[in-house]
Design an enzyme around this catalytic site. Sequence first.
Site, PDB file in Angstrom:
ATOM      1  N   ARG A  58       0.841  -1.209   0.000  1.00 49.64           N
ATOM      2  CA  ARG A  58       0.000   0.000   0.000  1.00 49.64           C
ATOM      3  C   ARG A  58       0.874   1.256   0.000  1.00 49.64           C
ATOM      4  NH1 ARG A  58      -2.289   2.516   4.311  1.00 49.64           N
ATOM      5  NH2 ARG A  58      -2.240   0.651   5.593  1.00 49.64           N
ATOM      6  N   TYR A 112     -16.538  15.188 -16.911  1.00 52.15           N
ATOM      7  CA  TYR A 112     -17.035  13.805 -16.899  1.00 52.15           C
ATOM      8  C   TYR A 112     -18.091  13.666 -15.793  1.00 52.15           C
ATOM      9  CZ  TYR A 112     -16.441   8.687 -16.499  1.00 52.15           C
ATOM     10  OH  TYR A 112     -16.609   7.338 -16.450  1.00 52.15           O
ATOM     11  N   ASP A 185      -7.706  16.929 -15.944  1.00 51.99           N
ATOM     12  CA  ASP A 185      -7.942  15.536 -16.331  1.00 51.99           C
ATOM     13  C   ASP A 185      -7.546  15.420 -17.808  1.00 51.99           C
ATOM     14  OD1 ASP A 185      -9.076  13.143 -17.259  1.00 51.99           O
ATOM     15  OD2 ASP A 185     -10.771  13.255 -15.870  1.00 51.99           O
ATOM     16  N   LYS A 210      -8.419   4.056 -19.972  1.00 45.50           N
ATOM     17  CA  LYS A 210      -8.757   4.449 -21.340  1.00 45.50           C
ATOM     18  C   LYS A 210      -7.540   4.312 -22.259  1.00 45.50           C
ATOM     19  CE  LYS A 210     -12.568   5.438 -19.204  1.00 45.50           C
ATOM     20  NZ  LYS A 210     -12.920   6.759 -18.706  1.00 45.50           N
TER      21      LYS A 210
END
Length: 413
Positions: A58, A112, A185, A210
């Site tokens: 982590r 978005y 973004d 993407k």
Amino acid sequence: MTDLSLATKFVHAGERKSAPAGIPASTPIYASSSFIHERVEDIDSIIDGDTTGFVYSRYGNPTVAAFEDAMAALENGKFAYAFGSGMAALHAALLACDLSNGSVVLASKDLYGSTFELLLTVFGAFGVKTVTEDFNDVAALRVKAFELKPRVLLCETLSNPLLKVCDIEECALIAHEIGAKLIVDNTFATPYLSRPLDLGADFVVHSATKYLGGHADATGGVVIAKEEFDKPALLGALTLAGGVLSPWEAHSLLRGIKTLGLRMEKQCSNAERLAAQLQKLPQISEVIYPKLFDGEDAEALDRTFHGSEFGAIVTIRLAEDTREASYRFLNALNLCTRAASVGDLFTGIVHPATATHREVSPAKRKQLGITEGLIRISVGIEDVNDILTDIEQAVEKCGSPLIEIEQAVGVSA
Ligand SMILES: *Cc1c(COP(=O)(O)O)cnc(C)c1O
């Protein structure tokens, strides 16, 4: 091992060899949640950040770190942290901006859909106020920014599905004049088309799901930062909210970005050709593609995109601007997929009004220009003639059913 019992051998046999002599040509998948060190002092010093190394996945994992290093290099950032999804990356970037009860986020109205939801529901619940503005109207944006003194400005390089190009340089100037941070973004543009950190942005965020991955087989996100001093805040958001990327996904994404340049080159040239051809079809009333922009939009494009390519997405509006026509068109496609994602190496076509902008009210959609006949094409690497042939035959089938009946009657008569 020889004098140990079978039960112990099951657990330890074969494990924890030292690193092989020879560097793997491709970063292996380090499927290990923790890393063992000779001395406890070494663990101490790694956790403190005095020496580099890995302790617990982590806090860092070698496969994930390879992907992060690659992304920092591609976006010209000081460092990057990877996340389990694009949404986790956006969440962390916002957390790293020191938001608290009463602070304001000034967000582009073309964001978005899920990013809006994140701001309104998750951050809204803690008293963070989100105000939207048209980021393509720089004068209005400046007025709003000075009036509201937001802590963060948030926009997308290339918007979805209307492909508006944000003037990042102008937005960064405004943000920094009022001491705010600019988060961009860059999912739709990718560093192949635009590098927002070079234009003044503080954080770049990607849905790596993407274009970076590009093969529809991995979910992930990444934040790349311009300045070293943002490291503790972002690392805190990563390790405490805990939305880390798995080494398996990191491996797929790292493989994906090796061909990002090749894919984008082909996808952009296919998209440009497709945009030109689709303009000739009478069943399509509008073709939206950045190359076709003029005026201020073209100037923003010039400043924000560093090359002469315009992206791999083409959005069209059907002459019959209805949901029925859109569905007839989508259902008639044989090659292009009805995929909800973008940026894959195959062509994917969606109906934004019922997919990406489903949660947006019909009135708001209309105001944004997302009508029922709007269709978004994420252009793939196939032969462009095959893509075009498929769209042409589908678009013919989306003409009014009334006309089709008349034609059928005419033929039989
Ligand atoms: C898909 C997408 C996201 C969210 O990414 P996930 O990987 O699905 O969490 C954020 N921003 C943009 C522009 C996207 O297209």
